[in-house]
Design a protein around this motif. Sequence first.
Motif, PDB file in Angstrom:
ATOM      1  N   VAL A 117       0.851  -1.198   0.000  1.00 32.34           N
ATOM      2  CA  VAL A 117       0.000   0.000   0.000  1.00 32.34           C
ATOM      3  C   VAL A 117       0.882   1.242   0.000  1.00 32.34           C
ATOM      4  N   TYR A 118       1.918   1.256   0.821  1.00 32.37           N
ATOM      5  CA  TYR A 118       2.810   2.417   0.897  1.00 32.37           C
ATOM      6  C   TYR A 118       3.580   2.622  -0.414  1.00 32.37           C
ATOM      7  N   ARG A 119       3.862   1.551  -1.122  1.00 32.72           N
ATOM      8  CA  ARG A 119       4.544   1.664  -2.415  1.00 32.72           C
ATOM      9  C   ARG A 119       3.616   2.310  -3.445  1.00 32.72           C
ATOM     10  N   VAL A 120       2.341   1.901  -3.434  1.00 32.74           N
ATOM     11  CA  VAL A 120       1.369   2.407  -4.397  1.00 32.74           C
ATOM     12  C   VAL A 120       0.862   3.800  -4.007  1.00 32.74           C
ATOM     13  N   ILE A 121       0.650   4.003  -2.709  1.00 24.09           N
ATOM     14  CA  ILE A 121       0.128   5.276  -2.198  1.00 24.09           C
ATOM     15  C   ILE A 121       1.092   5.773  -1.117  1.00 24.09           C
ATOM     16  N   PRO A 122       2.242   6.347  -1.509  1.00 23.26           N
ATOM     17  CA  PRO A 122       3.234   6.763  -0.519  1.00 23.26           C
ATOM     18  C   PRO A 122       2.704   7.783   0.490  1.00 23.26           C
ATOM     19  N   GLU A 123       1.686   8.551   0.103  1.00 22.96           N
ATOM     20  CA  GLU A 123       1.098   9.519   1.026  1.00 22.96           C
ATOM     21  C   GLU A 123       0.559   8.825   2.274  1.00 22.96           C
ATOM     22  N   ALA A 124       0.093   7.595   2.124  1.00 18.86           N
ATOM     23  CA  ALA A 124      -0.492   6.860   3.255  1.00 18.86           C
ATOM     24  C   ALA A 124       0.533   6.646   4.358  1.00 18.86           C
ATOM     25  N   ARG A 125       1.795   6.471   3.984  1.00 21.52           N
ATOM     26  CA  ARG A 125       2.845   6.322   5.006  1.00 21.52           C
ATOM     27  C   ARG A 125       2.987   7.626   5.797  1.00 21.52           C
ATOM     28  N   ASP A 126       2.933   8.757   5.079  1.00 20.43           N
ATOM     29  CA  ASP A 126       3.027  10.058   5.747  1.00 20.43           C
ATOM     30  C   ASP A 126       1.834  10.294   6.671  1.00 20.43           C
TER      31      ASP A 126
END
Length: 192
Positions: A117-126
Amino acid sequence: MTLEINNLNVRFGTTDILRGVNLSVMKGSIVGLIGRNGAGKTTTLRAIMGLVKPTAGTLAFDGVDLMRAAAHERTALGIGYAPEDRRLIPDMTVEENLCVPAWALKAKDINARLENVYRVIPEARDFGPRRALELSGGQQKLVAMGRALMTGTRLLMLDEPFEGVAPALSKRIAEVIGQLRGAGKSILLSGA
């Protein structure tokens, strides 16, 4: 073929909501359900997920009869669903919201799913340590999409992903959808 729907009917009380719906979603394709409000787009997605009970017809996913499968069994088949209203748990962190479906499945590879998920939607990690209620509507849509990706390893269903989202975030959501298609994931999305 990934998803096959034939002559699907859904009734709420005495009102027919879906009548004779036929739909196929091939592996790696993007299929859109387009129609006005009240046309049955959300009901179709909810029927696929097992959240409403069809009165007639067939639903099959890679040969598995979904009419006989409970909602959690459909998720275990690799189907992920992001509802229009996001359904995030406001007081939980973004990362906790992302992990909820994998926890429910008792998945052994939660960290790997989360990293995907973080690879596809890096904003989610932030966003990860923030509570879901602290995000804008568009940011919540991205998180809901990420949560659906935690189980949607084969088919991702997105209900009105662009509804009420600022143009910049709509563009970002479209980029994520395009990236997922390029990875061979099947996508079914609804829109007006």
